[in-house]
Design a protein around this motif. Structure first.
Motif: not given
Length: 191
Positions: A137-141, A168-180
């Protein structure tokens, strides 16, 4: 002397050790009642229902194992299949593989079981986290974030493997993971 030798052979057999480890008092709920004895019941139907539930549970666990099996490396897959086929008889597995001792087989099977436990435990944790109504309910991934979480926790992939799978680029994957992860993880409130 023969009985003493037979008992020693039984307790030193790896398969017997495996089955003994399945039944430990710490893992039994209300083990005091278990030790008190079995109360006979006249109703055989209840026993059949219990056995049916036990068979269904075993089948469910085997299905979970079969779902995870393709994601393991080939060596782990081989040892799991051989262990199930030969009922954890390390001598027969060693004979089948050839050139390997039963002690080495037991070590590799134990490592494989540890990997399976970690994968299945993380899979259950992810399912609990995803099924939690408050988080949903609080998070939209995004779909991409959910897929990265699934690959990271359920399949135990590294960020490099995830980046190869998703192109994808490894840094992009890490960034998406951290955001989520920052969306899911509750923030501490400061005054």
């Amino acid at each position: 002397m023969q009985i003493k030798k037979a008992i020693h052979i039984f307790y030193s057999n790896p398969r017997s050790r495996f089955h003994r480890s399945l039944l430990q008092l710490d893992s039994i709920e209300n083990y005091q009642e278990f030790l008190a004895g079995y109360e006979e019941e006249d109703d055989a139907h209840e026993d059949l229902v219990y056995l049916d539930k036990l068979d269904n549970e075993k089948q469910h666990q085997l299905d979970k194992l079969n779902k995870v099996l393709p994601f393991l490396n080939l060596e782990h897959q081989l040892f799991i299949r051989l262990s199930l086929q030969y009922s954890f008889n390390y001598e027969r597995i060693a004979y089948y593989l050839g050139g390997i001792s039963d002690y080495e087989v037991s070590l590799k099977v134990e490592k494989t079981i540890a990997v399976l436990r970690s994968i299945l435990n993380s899979y259950e944790k992810i399912n609990k986290a995803i099924s939690n109504k408050k988080i949903i309910a609080q998070v939209e991934l995004t779909d991409e974030q959910v897929e990265i979480f699934r690959m990271r926790y359920e399949l135990q992939f590294s960020f490099e493997q995830i980046s190869k799978q998703l192109h994808l680029n490894t840094t992009a994957v890490k960034k998406i993971f951290i955001e989520a992860h920052s969306k899911i993880k509750p923030r501490k409130k400061t005054a």
